[in-house]
Design an enzyme around this catalytic site. Structure first.
Site, short mmCIF file in Angstrom:
data_model
loop_
_atom_site.label_atom_id
_atom_site.label_comp_id
_atom_site.label_asym_id
_atom_site.label_seq_id
_atom_site.Cartn_x
_atom_site.Cartn_y
_atom_site.Cartn_z
CG HIS A 1 -6.46 4.70 -1.59
ND1 HIS A 1 -5.29 4.40 -0.94
CD2 HIS A 1 -6.40 4.08 -2.78
CE1 HIS A 1 -4.55 3.64 -1.73
NE2 HIS A 1 -5.19 3.43 -2.86
CG ASP B 1 -1.97 0.99 1.28
OD1 ASP B 1 -2.41 1.40 0.18
OD2 ASP B 1 -2.42 1.38 2.38
CG ASN C 1 -7.20 0.75 -0.32
OD1 ASN C 1 -7.52 -0.20 -1.05
ND2 ASN C 1 -6.07 1.39 -0.45
P1 13P Z 1 -8.99 4.53 5.91
O1 13P Z 1 -8.12 5.39 6.77
O2 13P Z 1 -10.28 5.21 5.57
O3 13P Z 1 -9.21 3.19 6.52
O4 13P Z 1 -8.24 4.31 4.53
C1 13P Z 1 -7.19 3.39 4.42
C2 13P Z 1 -6.51 3.44 3.10
O5 13P Z 1 -7.01 4.00 2.15
C3 13P Z 1 -5.21 2.78 3.00
O6 13P Z 1 -4.59 2.99 1.77
#
Ligand code: 13P
Length: 323
Positions: A208, A83, A251
């Protein structure tokens, strides 16, 4: 079953019009919690690690936990995804560790630089069968050291970006942001923009910052001694609408952190004499499973684990170059 590639999992999701959850992990219990949910729902799953998680787990610990997850769940397609990779060296390191998918996030650079860096990553990853996700536009909030104001993804640029880089999946900015403090009131997201970009690019899109920051979990954290300020996350209806319009990867990190924290706080509140980590990490693991299970059902990926046999990286290479 080998690890699956992001390309294969997301292409099946796009065709089947469902979304696949991508959950961040940092430790054994969160991984076990997510895998238990995937097994319960018979769902494909994307397990992702940020650079912070790789550092925290000392790289190899995470790799071996992932190997155990796949070994113990032979019927579940599992993508091992980096990620927010920041540069080619991080990508190389992840691929050397056995990741089957990487994100390169050069979205904070000007368009041409984003294209150049992303293409370099695709040129490295694709001959190895590894999938690539990139990002265009700017999410609000903090993305692993990079803070930004929302700048929605431009559809013309999305078409050009995909044609010039060859990425397998594109993260689009539609108004979400990372973290627990996203919005003061229910947000209006650019879900129509998802449809426009999806129709024009024919690529799986990624959302995301998709945590919903559930009010009941926040209440539990605060009831048991926490002090999380008021804020709301992304409503599930907006996620479901985005999936209908072309989002295939969702995500989620914050909601898992919150579920774990709430469960742990409750244990200590209910019995302050507790000191065995299993007494609080066990409930934390179960809380993650329940939370992830409800998301998998809402995203529509439940029941789809057996739709295909994951390609090996060796087989996946041929999708790019007819090697
Ligand atoms: P959140 O903080 O909304 O869970 O998003 C996580 C994310 O997009 C990781 O790449």
């Amino acid at each position: 079953m080998p690890f699956a590639t992001l390309r294969q999992v997301l292409e099946a999701a796009r065709e089947g019009r469902y979304g696949v959850g991508a959950f961040n992990v940092n430790n054994m219990e969160s991984l076990q919690g997510i895998m238990a949910a995937a097994a319960r729902c018979n769902s494909p799953v994307i397990i992702q690690a940020s650079r912070g998680a790789l550092k925290y787990t000392n790289l190899n610990y995470l790799r071996h936990l992932m190997l155990a997850a796949v070994e113990l769940n032979p019927n579940i397609p599992v993508v091992l995804h980096l990620d927010h990779g920041d540069k080619i060296e991080t990508v190389r390191e992840a691929i050397a560790l056995g990741f089957t998918s990487v994100m390169i996030d050069a979205s904070h650079f000007p368009f041409e630089e984003n294209v150049r860096i992303t293409k370099e990553v695709c040129d490295y990853a694709h001959p190895r069968g590894v999938s690539v996700e990139a990002e265009l536009g700017t999410l609000g909030g903090i993305e692993e050291d990079v803070s930004g104001h929302v700048q929605l993804t431009n559809p013309d640029q999305a078409v050009e970006f995909i044609n010039r880089t060859g990425v397998d999946a594109l993260a689009v900015a539609i108004g979400t942001s990372h973290g627990a403090y996203k919005f003061k009131s229910a947000p209006v997201l650019a879900t129509d923009l998802v449809r426009t970009i999806s129709d024009r690019t024919h690529k799986p899109l990624v959302m995301h910052g998709s945590s919903s920051v559930p009010a009941d979990i926040k209440k539990m954290i605060n009831d048991y001694g926490g002090r999380m300020p008021e804020a709301v996350g992304v409503p599930m209806e907006s996620i479901v609408a985005s999936i209908a319009n072309g989002v295939c990867k969702i995500n989620v990190d914050t909601d898992s952190r919150m579920a774990m924290t709430a469960a742990i706080r409750k244990v200590f509140h209910d019995d302050p004499t507790k000191f065995d980590p299993r007494d609080y990490l066990g409930p934390a693991r179960e809380a993650i499973t329940d939370m992830v299970e409800s998301k998998m059902r809402a995203f529509g990926c439940a029941g789809h684990a057996g739709d295909y046999v994951p390609l090996t990286l060796e087989e996946a290479k041929h999708q790019y170059y007819n090697l």
